[in-house]
Design a protein around this motif. Structure first.
Motif, PDB file in Angstrom:
ATOM      1  N   ARG A 102       0.980  -1.036  -0.099  1.00 13.05           N
ATOM      2  CA  ARG A 102       0.011  -0.053   0.016  1.00 13.05           C
ATOM      3  C   ARG A 102       0.696   1.195   0.036  1.00 13.05           C
ATOM      4  NH1 ARG A 102      -5.297  -0.296   0.877  1.00 13.05           N
ATOM      5  NH2 ARG A 102      -4.960  -2.397   1.780  1.00 13.05           N
ATOM      6  N   SER A 103       1.687   1.212   0.885  1.00 11.35           N
ATOM      7  CA  SER A 103       2.807   2.289   0.857  1.00 11.35           C
ATOM      8  C   SER A 103       3.339   2.530  -0.481  1.00 11.35           C
ATOM      9  CB  SER A 103       3.897   2.132   1.890  1.00 11.35           C
ATOM     10  OG  SER A 103       4.660   2.976   2.024  1.00 11.35           O
ATOM     11  N   ARG A 104       4.009   1.438  -0.834  1.00 11.74           N
ATOM     12  CA  ARG A 104       4.802   1.481  -2.390  1.00 11.74           C
ATOM     13  C   ARG A 104       4.045   2.015  -3.311  1.00 11.74           C
ATOM     14  NH1 ARG A 104       7.098  -2.712  -1.388  1.00 11.74           N
ATOM     15  NH2 ARG A 104       5.513  -4.246  -1.968  1.00 11.74           N
ATOM     16  N   PHE A 105       2.482   1.629  -3.528  1.00 10.40           N
ATOM     17  CA  PHE A 105       1.507   2.250  -4.367  1.00 10.40           C
ATOM     18  C   PHE A 105       1.531   3.712  -4.145  1.00 10.40           C
ATOM     19  CE2 PHE A 105      -2.826   3.505  -5.208  1.00 10.40           C
ATOM     20  CZ  PHE A 105      -2.821   3.070  -6.766  1.00 10.40           C
ATOM     21  N   LEU A 106       1.342   4.138  -3.281  1.00  5.92           N
ATOM     22  CA  LEU A 106       1.039   5.587  -2.880  1.00  5.92           C
ATOM     23  C   LEU A 106       2.270   6.274  -3.373  1.00  5.92           C
ATOM     24  CD1 LEU A 106      -0.443   5.818   0.620  1.00  5.92           C
ATOM     25  CD2 LEU A 106      -1.289   6.595  -1.488  1.00  5.92           C
ATOM     26  N   GLN A 107       3.685   5.826  -3.422  1.00  6.01           N
ATOM     27  CA  GLN A 107       4.899   6.533  -3.713  1.00  6.01           C
ATOM     28  C   GLN A 107       4.619   6.648  -5.222  1.00  6.01           C
ATOM     29  OE1 GLN A 107       7.827   4.606  -1.610  1.00  6.01           O
ATOM     30  NE2 GLN A 107       7.390   5.702   0.375  1.00  6.01           N
ATOM     31  N   ALA A 108       4.576   5.222  -5.688  1.00 10.87           N
ATOM     32  CA  ALA A 108       4.564   5.103  -7.245  1.00 10.87           C
ATOM     33  C   ALA A 108       3.479   5.733  -8.109  1.00 10.87           C
ATOM     34  CB  ALA A 108       4.450   3.560  -7.444  1.00 10.87           C
ATOM     35  N   LEU A 109       2.241   5.903  -7.329  1.00 11.86           N
ATOM     36  CA  LEU A 109       1.226   6.633  -7.897  1.00 11.86           C
ATOM     37  C   LEU A 109       1.658   8.215  -7.907  1.00 11.86           C
ATOM     38  CD1 LEU A 109      -1.480   6.564  -9.405  1.00 11.86           C
ATOM     39  CD2 LEU A 109      -2.535   6.744  -7.268  1.00 11.86           C
ATOM     40  N   ASP A 110       2.168   8.462  -7.183  1.00  5.81           N
ATOM     41  CA  ASP A 110       2.502   9.953  -6.800  1.00  5.81           C
ATOM     42  C   ASP A 110       3.819  10.121  -7.943  1.00  5.81           C
ATOM     43  OD1 ASP A 110       2.244  12.666  -5.320  1.00  5.81           O
ATOM     44  OD2 ASP A 110       4.529  12.197  -5.306  1.00  5.81           O
ATOM     45  N   ALA A 111       4.472   9.348  -8.180  1.00  5.34           N
ATOM     46  CA  ALA A 111       5.456   9.537  -9.088  1.00  5.34           C
ATOM     47  C   ALA A 111       5.045   9.417 -10.693  1.00  5.34           C
ATOM     48  CB  ALA A 111       6.649   8.571  -9.190  1.00  5.34           C
ATOM     49  N   ALA A 112       3.949   8.564 -10.676  1.00  2.00           N
ATOM     50  CA  ALA A 112       3.338   8.090 -12.015  1.00  2.00           C
ATOM     51  C   ALA A 112       2.667   9.647 -12.554  1.00  2.00           C
ATOM     52  CB  ALA A 112       2.640   7.136 -12.222  1.00  2.00           C
ATOM     53  N   VAL A 113       2.114  10.113 -11.452  1.00  2.00           N
ATOM     54  CA  VAL A 113       1.084  11.421 -11.859  1.00  2.00           C
ATOM     55  C   VAL A 113       2.026  12.517 -12.237  1.00  2.00           C
ATOM     56  CG1 VAL A 113      -0.382  13.119 -10.852  1.00  2.00           C
ATOM     57  CG2 VAL A 113      -0.986  10.592 -10.529  1.00  2.00           C
ATOM     58  N   VAL A 114       3.089  12.599 -11.265  1.00  2.61           N
ATOM     59  CA  VAL A 114       4.075  13.666 -11.603  1.00  2.61           C
ATOM     60  C   VAL A 114       4.616  13.492 -13.051  1.00  2.61           C
ATOM     61  CG1 VAL A 114       6.315  14.800 -11.074  1.00  2.61           C
ATOM     62  CG2 VAL A 114       4.681  14.196  -9.464  1.00  2.61           C
ATOM     63  N   LYS A 115       5.007  12.507 -13.663  1.00  8.49           N
ATOM     64  CA  LYS A 115       5.463  12.039 -14.931  1.00  8.49           C
ATOM     65  C   LYS A 115       4.363  12.156 -15.870  1.00  8.49           C
ATOM     66  CE  LYS A 115       7.991   8.325 -17.519  1.00  8.49           C
ATOM     67  NZ  LYS A 115       8.444   7.012 -17.445  1.00  8.49           N
ATOM     68  N   ALA A 116       3.055  11.765 -15.657  1.00  4.41           N
ATOM     69  CA  ALA A 116       2.207  11.954 -16.652  1.00  4.41           C
ATOM     70  C   ALA A 116       1.488  13.413 -16.909  1.00  4.41           C
ATOM     71  CB  ALA A 116       0.881  10.982 -16.017  1.00  4.41           C
ATOM     72  N   ARG A 117       1.799  13.935 -15.803  1.00  6.38           N
ATOM     73  CA  ARG A 117       1.443  15.631 -15.905  1.00  6.38           C
ATOM     74  C   ARG A 117       2.426  16.262 -17.015  1.00  6.38           C
ATOM     75  NH1 ARG A 117      -0.303  18.252 -10.224  1.00  6.38           N
ATOM     76  NH2 ARG A 117      -1.298  19.544 -11.752  1.00  6.38           N
ATOM     77  N   ARG A 118       3.635  15.672 -17.318  1.00  4.12           N
ATOM     78  CA  ARG A 118       4.753  16.432 -17.923  1.00  4.12           C
ATOM     79  C   ARG A 118       4.284  16.157 -19.498  1.00  4.12           C
ATOM     80  NH1 ARG A 118       9.503  14.052 -14.968  1.00  4.12           N
ATOM     81  NH2 ARG A 118       9.137  14.786 -12.968  1.00  4.12           N
ATOM     82  N   VAL A 119       3.721  15.120 -19.657  1.00  5.68           N
ATOM     83  CA  VAL A 119       3.319  14.580 -21.466  1.00  5.68           C
ATOM     84  C   VAL A 119       2.038  15.654 -21.647  1.00  5.68           C
ATOM     85  CG1 VAL A 119       2.603  12.660 -22.585  1.00  5.68           C
ATOM     86  CG2 VAL A 119       4.164  12.336 -20.486  1.00  5.68           C
ATOM     87  N   ALA A 120       2.284  16.097 -22.588  1.00  4.99           N
ATOM     88  CA  ALA A 120       1.216  16.782 -23.431  1.00  4.99           C
ATOM     89  C   ALA A 120       0.334  15.847 -24.311  1.00  4.99           C
ATOM     90  CB  ALA A 120       1.669  18.034 -24.437  1.00  4.99           C
ATOM     91  N   ARG A 121      -0.934  15.909 -24.122  1.00  7.77           N
ATOM     92  CA  ARG A 121      -1.743  14.820 -24.723  1.00  7.77           C
ATOM     93  C   ARG A 121      -1.963  15.745 -26.288  1.00  7.77           C
ATOM     94  NH1 ARG A 121      -6.195  11.349 -22.135  1.00  7.77           N
ATOM     95  NH2 ARG A 121      -6.225  10.345 -24.026  1.00  7.77           N
ATOM     96  N   PRO A 122      -1.865  15.026 -27.136  1.00 10.93           N
ATOM     97  CA  PRO A 122      -1.957  15.511 -28.791  1.00 10.93           C
ATOM     98  C   PRO A 122      -3.591  16.215 -28.625  1.00 10.93           C
ATOM     99  CG  PRO A 122      -1.892  13.206 -28.656  1.00 10.93           C
ATOM    100  CD  PRO A 122      -1.737  13.581 -27.131  1.00 10.93           C
TER     101      PRO A 122
END
Length: 152
Positions: free
Chosen positions: A132-152
């Motif tokens: 559960r803890s690992r998920f929270l950390q990984a989701l936070d990192a995934a969201v930060v990374k995803a927000r940098r990607v511009a959707r076409p």
């Protein structure tokens, strides 16, 4: 805008995902085969799909793309999400990546083959507080990374 898609049937980290989504102001689609309680508010939408194999997976795969995050334990759905440019994350906090999805798909195929031959295989490991803890950390990192990607 980043969208969070949750393959919600049997997902043990929905509440954690809702908290992270609220912190970032994400739109969330909770996709499942039957009604379940979700937090109120305009950013969380429950999508109840018809019963059947891969119906929820198909709904998510048809919509997820660059800048989005998909939470799923389903390896083929994770592969489809990655192919579409989305981030994919296992509920135990393991990110699916282009580098590891091939091995995960192959391992799944081997397991299916063994089960079809009558072999008894282990199921998934028990879900732990560390997961559960690992998920929270990984989701936070995934969201930060995803927000940098511009959707076409």
């Amino acid at each position: 805008m980043t969208t969070l898609y949750i393959d919600a049937d049997a997902c043990p980290v929905r509440e954690e995902a809702y908290r992270v989504a609220a912190r970032y102001g994400l739109v969330v689609f909770v996709v499942c085969n039957s009604w379940m309680r979700t937090p109120g508010g305009p950013r969380v939408t429950l999508v109840v799909v018809d019963e059947g194999p891969d119906v929820a997976d198909d709904w998510i795969a048809e919509r997820a793309g660059p800048g989005d995050v998909v939470v799923t334990a389903d390896i083929p759905l994770a592969g489809r999400a990655l192919a579409a440019g989305a981030q994919a994350l296992h509920p135990a906090g393991r990110p699916f990546t282009p580098d590891n999805i091939g091995g995960a798909l192959a391992g799944r195929a081997v397991g299916e083959h063994l089960r079809s031959m009558g072999e008894v295989t282990r199921g998934p490991s028990a879900f732990t507080p560390a997961d559960r803890s690992r998920f929270l950390q990984a989701l936070d990192a995934a969201v930060v990374k995803a927000r940098r990607v511009a959707r076409p």
